[in-house]
Write a protein that holds these residues in place. Structure first.
Motif, mmCIF file in Angstrom:
data_model
loop_
_atom_site.group_PDB
_atom_site.id
_atom_site.type_symbol
_atom_site.label_atom_id
_atom_site.label_comp_id
_atom_site.label_asym_id
_atom_site.label_seq_id
_atom_site.Cartn_x
_atom_site.Cartn_y
_atom_site.Cartn_z
ATOM 1 N N CYS A 38 -23.623 13.201 38.683
ATOM 2 C CA CYS A 38 -22.289 12.332 38.816
ATOM 3 C C CYS A 38 -21.177 13.169 38.067
ATOM 4 C CB CYS A 38 -22.375 11.110 38.192
ATOM 5 S SG CYS A 38 -20.890 10.269 38.333
ATOM 6 N N HIS A 41 -18.836 10.782 35.740
ATOM 7 C CA HIS A 41 -19.279 10.602 34.181
ATOM 8 C C HIS A 41 -19.920 11.789 33.465
ATOM 9 C CE1 HIS A 41 -23.399 9.316 35.536
ATOM 10 N NE2 HIS A 41 -23.635 9.858 34.545
ATOM 11 N N CYS A 60 -22.317 6.114 42.326
ATOM 12 C CA CYS A 60 -23.086 6.410 41.242
ATOM 13 C C CYS A 60 -23.945 5.379 40.887
ATOM 14 C CB CYS A 60 -22.018 6.963 40.088
ATOM 15 S SG CYS A 60 -22.810 7.203 38.577
ATOM 16 N N CYS A 64 -21.728 5.082 35.884
ATOM 17 C CA CYS A 64 -20.432 4.412 36.335
ATOM 18 C C CYS A 64 -20.824 3.136 37.247
ATOM 19 C CB CYS A 64 -19.922 5.630 37.408
ATOM 20 S SG CYS A 64 -19.502 7.292 36.975
HETATM 21 ZN ZN LIG Z 1 -21.499 8.459 37.099
#
Ligand SMILES: [Zn+2]
Length: 328
Positions: A38, A41, A60, A64
């Motif tokens: 991801c 993040h 995600c 997230c």
């Molecule tokens: Zn994420």
């Protein structure tokens, strides 16, 4: 002009995959599309970011727990508003006048979360490991109800105890500094992590790796005292200093762990005394470890703590006789 932007048209001409590829994100094929670490993040392990190629939506499933279309994704990755995101996608100004001023005001720093994240910290999030000073050693001795800080200092000297900051909380860490593949953290204020757990591991730990092994390997003819848990490990070091226990303390963390096979191979033909906790989990653990050690030709003896309800730390701190755990 901005109000006349045709978002659907812009979306139809840009894909999430292309945005990520331009950023150098590595994509892996899945049945419905793609997956990757991801980027929102800054995921380090795992691939929580799933892309549905047909619908051009991403989600995600990790930290997230939210979803994006291509415009929303650029907004979050570049900290811009929707028009700014469209400008970046199209590569041209789309609003009147000050089109360069599309940077969103940066969100204020959130207050540090100490109790919210239940995640273990990564090694990178720990501060430098540090040997500490007399006052830190005294503090750990006090927490463990040890009569003085000498054994704590000895553990520090042997590289199996260090001090660091974890989530901005002063902590003591039990580890092998020469091979820090298993780090266990406790708070210097004696409080529980998140109000719940005494000991916190570190992401990527080899939880089955016995800590203290690197010291034992430096003393190939010494007995090994195998204990369970951070508290008993420090206590075993303390009493090793006074000669009350005999042997180099080595610790497993968690009665349910098996000794890591690679560690086991290093214990061939060693003399090991397992200190067994006087409860069912302790008995099961010592049986399993004894069987594993016997397989590599170690000479194993199990010594059960004679006072019910006490761990080794309690037993030794209470000043009880230690004849039961000494050699032969
Ligand atoms: Zn994420």
């Amino acid at each position: 002009m901005s109000t006349l932007l045709d978002f659907a048209d812009i979306k139809s001409r840009h894909t999430i995959e292309r945005v990520l590829e331009k950023r150098g994100v590595q994509l892996k094929k899945t049945s419905a599309g793609w997956q990757c670490k991801c980027p929102v993040h800054h995921e380090e392990h795992g691939m929580s970011f799933q892309i549905d190629s047909k619908k051009q939506l991403a989600k995600c499933h990790g930290k997230c727990q939210c979803g994006w279309d291509v415009i929303k994704l650029v907004m979050d990755l570049e900290s811009v508003d929707a028009i700014g995101a469209c400008e970046l996608l199209e590569g041209r100004p789309l609003r009147d006048g000050h089109h360069t001023e599309h940077k969103r005001e940066p969100a204020p720093e959130p207050p540090p979360k100490i109790h919210a994240p239940r995640e273990m910290p990564t090694r990178a999030k720990l501060s430098k490991m540090w040997k500490g000073e007399m006052r830190h050693w005294m503090r750990v001795a006090e927490l463990r109800k040890l009569p003085h800080e000498g054994g704590v200092a000895l553990a520090v000297e042997n590289g199996v105890l260090r001090f660091c900051m974890a989530y901005d909380i002063p902590s003591w860490a039990v580890l092998d500094i020469e091979n820090p593949c298993n780090i266990q953290l406790r708070r210097m204020d004696g409080e529980l992590w998140w109000g719940e757990v005494k000991v916190m591991g570190v992401k990527g730990n080899w939880a089955a790796w016995p800590v203290g092994l690197s010291v034992a390997l430096k003393h190939p003819t010494a007995d090994i005292l195998l204990v369970e848990g951070t508290g008993d490990f420090v206590a075993a070091w303390h009493y090793a200093e006074s000669g009350a226990t005999g042997g180099i303390p080595v610790a497993m963390f968690g009665a349910s762990q098996n000794i890591h096979p690679s560690a086991l191979a290093l214990l061939t033909a060693r003399r090991v005394r397992i200190i067994e906790q006087a409860d069912e989990a302790g008995a099961k653990a010592s049986q399993r470890w004894a069987a594993q050690l016997a397989e590599v030709g170690a000479a194993v003896e199990v010594r059960r703590i004679p006072t019910a309800g006490e761990d080794l730390n309690d037993h030794l701190s209470a000043g009880r006789d230690t004849a039961w755990l000494l050699e032969g």
